[in-house]
Motif scaffolding. Structure first.
Motif, PDB file in Angstrom:
ATOM      1  N   UNK A  78      34.835  38.117  28.598  1.00 47.77           N
ATOM      2  CA  UNK A  78      34.782  38.397  30.036  1.00 47.77           C
ATOM      3  C   UNK A  78      36.098  39.019  30.479  1.00 47.77           C
ATOM      4  N   UNK A  79      36.127  40.342  30.482  1.00 48.60           N
ATOM      5  CA  UNK A  79      37.351  41.064  30.817  1.00 48.60           C
ATOM      6  C   UNK A  79      37.705  40.908  32.283  1.00 48.60           C
ATOM      7  N   UNK A  80      39.019  40.890  32.562  1.00 47.75           N
ATOM      8  CA  UNK A  80      39.488  40.916  33.941  1.00 47.75           C
ATOM      9  C   UNK A  80      39.224  42.293  34.535  1.00 47.75           C
ATOM     10  N   UNK A  81      38.751  42.301  35.771  1.00 38.99           N
ATOM     11  CA  UNK A  81      38.470  43.550  36.465  1.00 38.99           C
ATOM     12  C   UNK A  81      39.144  43.480  37.828  1.00 38.99           C
ATOM     13  N   UNK A  82      40.121  44.370  38.067  1.00 38.82           N
ATOM     14  CA  UNK A  82      40.715  44.416  39.398  1.00 38.82           C
ATOM     15  C   UNK A  82      39.868  45.337  40.279  1.00 38.82           C
ATOM     16  N   UNK A  83      40.145  45.319  41.558  1.00 39.29           N
ATOM     17  CA  UNK A  83      39.312  46.019  42.532  1.00 39.29           C
ATOM     18  C   UNK A  83      39.223  47.508  42.237  1.00 39.29           C
ATOM     19  N   UNK A  85      39.379  49.015  39.338  1.00 39.46           N
ATOM     20  CA  UNK A  85      38.712  49.326  38.069  1.00 39.46           C
ATOM     21  C   UNK A  85      37.201  49.122  38.105  1.00 39.46           C
ATOM     22  N   UNK A  86      36.685  48.568  39.194  1.00 36.49           N
ATOM     23  CA  UNK A  86      35.250  48.277  39.262  1.00 36.49           C
ATOM     24  C   UNK A  86      34.433  49.567  39.164  1.00 36.49           C
ATOM     25  N   UNK A  87      34.874  50.603  39.868  1.00 38.72           N
ATOM     26  CA  UNK A  87      34.136  51.871  39.873  1.00 38.72           C
ATOM     27  C   UNK A  87      34.097  52.505  38.485  1.00 38.72           C
ATOM     28  N   UNK A  88      35.227  52.486  37.773  1.00 33.91           N
ATOM     29  CA  UNK A  88      35.284  53.062  36.431  1.00 33.91           C
ATOM     30  C   UNK A  88      34.389  52.280  35.470  1.00 33.91           C
ATOM     31  N   UNK A  89      34.420  50.957  35.574  1.00 33.50           N
ATOM     32  CA  UNK A  89      33.596  50.116  34.699  1.00 33.50           C
ATOM     33  C   UNK A  89      32.108  50.343  34.969  1.00 33.50           C
ATOM     34  N   UNK A  90      31.759  50.494  36.251  1.00 30.81           N
ATOM     35  CA  UNK A  90      30.362  50.745  36.605  1.00 30.81           C
ATOM     36  C   UNK A  90      29.890  52.076  36.029  1.00 30.81           C
ATOM     37  N   UNK A  91      30.742  53.095  36.064  1.00 29.29           N
ATOM     38  CA  UNK A  91      30.335  54.394  35.520  1.00 29.29           C
ATOM     39  C   UNK A  91      30.248  54.356  33.996  1.00 29.29           C
ATOM     40  N   UNK A 104      29.874  40.103  38.419  1.00 25.99           N
ATOM     41  CA  UNK A 104      31.245  39.629  38.277  1.00 25.99           C
ATOM     42  C   UNK A 104      31.326  38.177  38.718  1.00 25.99           C
ATOM     43  N   UNK A 105      32.235  37.436  38.099  1.00 23.95           N
ATOM     44  CA  UNK A 105      32.561  36.112  38.614  1.00 23.95           C
ATOM     45  C   UNK A 105      33.910  36.221  39.318  1.00 23.95           C
ATOM     46  N   UNK A 106      33.927  35.879  40.575  1.00 17.18           N
ATOM     47  CA  UNK A 106      35.095  36.044  41.431  1.00 17.18           C
ATOM     48  C   UNK A 106      35.481  34.688  42.014  1.00 17.18           C
ATOM     49  N   UNK A 107      36.617  34.622  42.710  1.00 18.32           N
ATOM     50  CA  UNK A 107      36.947  33.370  43.406  1.00 18.32           C
ATOM     51  C   UNK A 107      35.937  32.989  44.480  1.00 18.32           C
ATOM     52  N   UNK A 108      35.103  33.954  44.899  1.00 16.19           N
ATOM     53  CA  UNK A 108      34.092  33.689  45.920  1.00 16.19           C
ATOM     54  C   UNK A 108      32.714  33.435  45.315  1.00 16.19           C
ATOM     55  N   UNK A 109      32.629  33.274  43.999  1.00 14.47           N
ATOM     56  CA  UNK A 109      31.356  33.002  43.348  1.00 14.47           C
ATOM     57  C   UNK A 109      30.909  34.180  42.493  1.00 14.47           C
ATOM     58  N   UNK A 123      37.734  40.170  39.667  1.00 12.28           N
ATOM     59  CA  UNK A 123      37.295  38.974  38.952  1.00 12.28           C
ATOM     60  C   UNK A 123      37.108  39.275  37.490  1.00 12.28           C
ATOM     61  N   UNK A 124      36.223  38.545  36.864  1.00 10.31           N
ATOM     62  CA  UNK A 124      35.893  38.767  35.452  1.00 10.31           C
ATOM     63  C   UNK A 124      34.453  39.250  35.359  1.00 10.31           C
ATOM     64  N   UNK A 125      34.225  40.196  34.458  1.00 15.05           N
ATOM     65  CA  UNK A 125      32.873  40.732  34.310  1.00 15.05           C
ATOM     66  C   UNK A 125      32.040  39.794  33.446  1.00 15.05           C
ATOM     67  N   UNK A 126      30.821  39.494  33.900  1.00 14.98           N
ATOM     68  CA  UNK A 126      29.929  38.607  33.180  1.00 14.98           C
ATOM     69  C   UNK A 126      28.862  39.422  32.447  1.00 14.98           C
TER      70      UNK A 126
END
Length: 130
Positions: A78-83, A85-91, A104-109, A123-126
């Protein structure tokens, strides 16, 4: 045999049953992460109802399939994903911009990548599904 990843087993069962054209699938054992992942899929209309069976052991989940899942999987580790990097990971993982979701698993669930961007959190990618 020892189960390494119960989430991977569950998503594989769902993917295989979807390919075979089944209407519902039984996933066992159960976990909180599996339930949250499936609720995200349900919220976006990829699966139908979830029925959680409590057998006083590890539990089971019965998932109603709608025939909309092309692929779903787990990203391990489960890699760390900062805000940013989300777009690059999605593409990288999803077939197109408007199609599919990262979970993603984030501090907000546990949530999908669009909701994480709206809440301005990383958060971390699930896993993913499309």
């Amino acid at each position: 045999m020892v189960r390494i990843s119960v989430l991977r087993d569950c998503l594989n069962n769902i993917c295989n049953a979807e390919k075979r054209g089944k209407r519902q699938v039984l996933c066992r054992p159960n976990s909180k992460v599996i339930i949250k992942f499936l609720q995200v899929m349900q919220k976006h209309g990829y699966i139908g109802d979830l029925e959680i069976v409590d057998d006083h052991r590890s539990g089971k989940v019965v998932v109603d399939l709608l025939g909309r899942i092309n692929k779903c999987g787990v990203i391990s580790p489960r890699f760390d994903v900062c805000l940013g990097d989300i777009e690059q990971l999605a593409s990288d993982l999803l077939p197109s911009r408007q199609f599919g979701h990262l979970v993603l698993t984030t501090p907000y669930g546990i949530m999908d990548h669009e909701e994480a961007r709206r809440k301005h959190t990383g958060g971390k990618i699930v896993g993913f599904f499309f």
